[in-house]
Design an enzyme around this catalytic site. Structure first.
Site, PDB file in Angstrom:
ATOM      1  NE  ARG A 121      -4.444  19.187 -13.164  1.00 58.40           N
ATOM      2  CZ  ARG A 121      -4.723  20.466 -12.897  1.00 58.40           C
ATOM      3  NH1 ARG A 121      -4.050  21.423 -13.498  1.00 58.40           N
ATOM      4  NH2 ARG A 121      -5.675  20.764 -12.045  1.00 58.40           N
ATOM      5  CE  LYS A 143       5.063  -2.036 -11.306  1.00 57.91           C
ATOM      6  NZ  LYS A 143       5.165  -3.254 -10.466  1.00 57.91           N
ATOM      7  CD  GLU A 185      14.665  -6.568  -8.541  1.00 63.66           C
ATOM      8  OE1 GLU A 185      14.205  -7.325  -9.422  1.00 63.66           O
ATOM      9  OE2 GLU A 185      13.942  -5.994  -7.702  1.00 63.66           O
ATOM     10  CE  LYS A 227      10.971  -3.035 -14.749  1.00 64.45           C
ATOM     11  NZ  LYS A 227      11.362  -2.429 -13.464  1.00 64.45           N
ATOM     12  CD  GLU A 237       2.398  -5.096 -11.585  1.00 63.74           C
ATOM     13  OE1 GLU A 237       1.814  -5.329 -10.516  1.00 63.74           O
ATOM     14  OE2 GLU A 237       3.529  -4.588 -11.645  1.00 63.74           O
ATOM     15  NE  ARG A 241       5.737  -3.126 -15.066  1.00 65.66           N
ATOM     16  CZ  ARG A 241       6.097  -1.864 -15.298  1.00 65.66           C
ATOM     17  NH1 ARG A 241       5.559  -1.197 -16.301  1.00 65.66           N
ATOM     18  NH2 ARG A 241       6.986  -1.268 -14.538  1.00 65.66           N
ATOM     19  CG  ASN A 245       5.341  -7.661  -8.976  1.00 67.93           C
ATOM     20  OD1 ASN A 245       6.096  -6.699  -8.838  1.00 67.93           O
ATOM     21  ND2 ASN A 245       4.115  -7.542  -9.475  1.00 67.93           N
ATOM     22  CG  HIS A 248       9.296  -7.806  -6.025  1.00 63.32           C
ATOM     23  ND1 HIS A 248      10.141  -8.631  -6.736  1.00 63.32           N
ATOM     24  CD2 HIS A 248       9.785  -6.544  -6.203  1.00 63.32           C
ATOM     25  CE1 HIS A 248      11.088  -7.911  -7.313  1.00 63.32           C
ATOM     26  NE2 HIS A 248      10.895  -6.647  -7.009  1.00 63.32           N
ATOM     27  CG  HIS A 252       7.376  -5.212  -1.797  1.00 69.17           C
ATOM     28  ND1 HIS A 252       6.518  -4.876  -2.820  1.00 69.17           N
ATOM     29  CD2 HIS A 252       8.614  -4.871  -2.231  1.00 69.17           C
ATOM     30  CE1 HIS A 252       7.202  -4.357  -3.827  1.00 69.17           C
ATOM     31  NE2 HIS A 252       8.485  -4.355  -3.492  1.00 69.17           N
ATOM     32  CG  HIS A 265      14.176  -3.668  -3.423  1.00 70.25           C
ATOM     33  ND1 HIS A 265      12.891  -3.873  -2.968  1.00 70.25           N
ATOM     34  CD2 HIS A 265      14.170  -4.030  -4.734  1.00 70.25           C
ATOM     35  CE1 HIS A 265      12.141  -4.329  -3.953  1.00 70.25           C
ATOM     36  NE2 HIS A 265      12.892  -4.436  -5.039  1.00 70.25           N
TER      37      HIS A 265
END
Length: 360
Positions: A121, A143, A185, A227, A237, A241, A245, A248, A252, A265
């Protein structure tokens, strides 16, 4: 050695940035109160270069170190790899008071962070990014995720590291393609938040690509600062935030379309930024001259700005994107260099037209 702080209340942490500081990692981790057992996770490539150095630094600081190398590649950011790491942690006796140390690029950072977030956990984890992309982006913000065959990063959560420890000197062993991928990026931050930073990149791109130390530290620090500012406003997000993206949505889709085996990426994100800027220009939101500056900088960085795939094939998988809203993809579109907004109303026809325009 320099540092900046990500202020998130009890989840706050420091980003340490320097050159030639890797051997000081153990001392920095020792100040966090973790231990006595750590789980160092890396891939076979990074492990062969820096695994022993990092292990020795941690052991010198008094830690017992469990160690696991995984194959390198986006396709290994999976639940299957996570299970391998869970088993290794359990077999090695990693306790709740211990920590996972992620030594590698974005794949290792995301995967090891996901394991740390879910093992017992939640245990602490430390990011030690070794690619430019990870140093400026994926190691900051919390993330963590693994991929699913139907979508990138679709299984994950928000889980902040205790420390991000960045040594730009390790970038000297990167393949040029990985440096170029990270630059996507970096360029993104200039577009979404900082026009002056974008101009700096236009004027100093060759120094950055040549891995000149002063330029690298400036680029990494400014990217992390941008960032951090955004994450501090919107950790999970829910609003601002989402501008991170930029590029992206299409990026993606291209990664998923090719099984995460064709594009780095940053390469996929570069195409996504070119397509998003084409949509913005067609809507009259972005001046053509600014769009050309972005595309020119991406090309100078050796990044792709077009997709070889049929536009309809790309559009078909956009609704799978985790950022989609009511079945519609969300696009971050530039209004000018330094400012973007999120749009939920971009039609398939607009996307197809932009993809075809970039393709031509």
């Amino acid at each position: 050695m320099d540092s900046l702080r990500v202020e998130l209340g009890e989840r706050s942490y420091s980003i340490v940035i320097g050159s030639g500081i890797l051997d000081s990692l153990g001392e920095a981790v020792g100040q966090l109160g973790c231990g006595p057992r750590l789980f160092l996770v890396t891939d076979e490539i990074v492990g062969s270069l820096y695994g022993e150095r990092v292990k020795n630094s941690l052991k010198k600081a008094g830690f017992e170190v469990l160690y696991r190398e995984l194959p390198a590649g986006e396709q290994y950011k999976s639940l299957q790899s996570a299970e391998i790491l869970y088993t290794a942690a359990l077999d090695g006796g990693l306790e709740r008071g211990g920590a996972v140390v992620a030594l590698g690029g974005g794949v290792i950072g995301d995967l090891a962070g996901f394991v740390a977030a879910t093992y017992m956990r939640g245990v602490s984890y430390i990011q030690v990014p070794t690619t430019l992309l990870a140093q400026v982006d994926s190691s900051v913000g919390g993330k963590v995720a693994v991929n699913h065959p139907l979508g990138k990063n679709t299984i994950g959560c928000f889980y902040q590291p205790r420390l991000t420890f960045t040594d730009v000197q390790v970038l000297r062993t990167l393949e040029p393609r990985e440096v170029r991928s990270g630059l996507a990026e970096v360029i993104k931050y200039g577009v979404i938040r900082d026009a002056a930073f974008f101009r700096y990149l236009e004027e100093n791109l060759e120094e950055v690509m040549a891995l000149q130390e002063e330029a690298l530290i400036r680029v990494v620090k400014r990217s992390c600062a941008v960032k951090a500012e955004i994450v501090q406003m919107d950790e999970r997000e829910k609003g601002p935030r989402a501008i991170l993206n930029f590029g992206h949505t299409i990026g993606h889709a291209l990664e998923a379309l090719t099984g995460y085996r064709v594009y780095r990426h940053g390469e996929a994100i570069a195409v996504g930024m070119a397509v998003a800027s084409a949509i913005a220009a067609a809507r009259g939101l972005l001046k053509e001259a600014e769009r050309e500056r972005l595309v020119c900088l991406l090309r100078r960085a050796g990044l792709p700005v077009s997709s070889p795939f049929k536009a309809e094939d790309v559009v078909r998988i956009l609704p799978r994107d985790k950022k989609a809203h009511r079945g519609r993809p969300r696009f971050v579109l530039p209004l000018t260099l330094g400012r973007v907004e999120v749009f939920d109303d971009v039609s398939d026809d607009e996307v197809v037209a932009a993809l075809e325009e970039c393709r031509s």
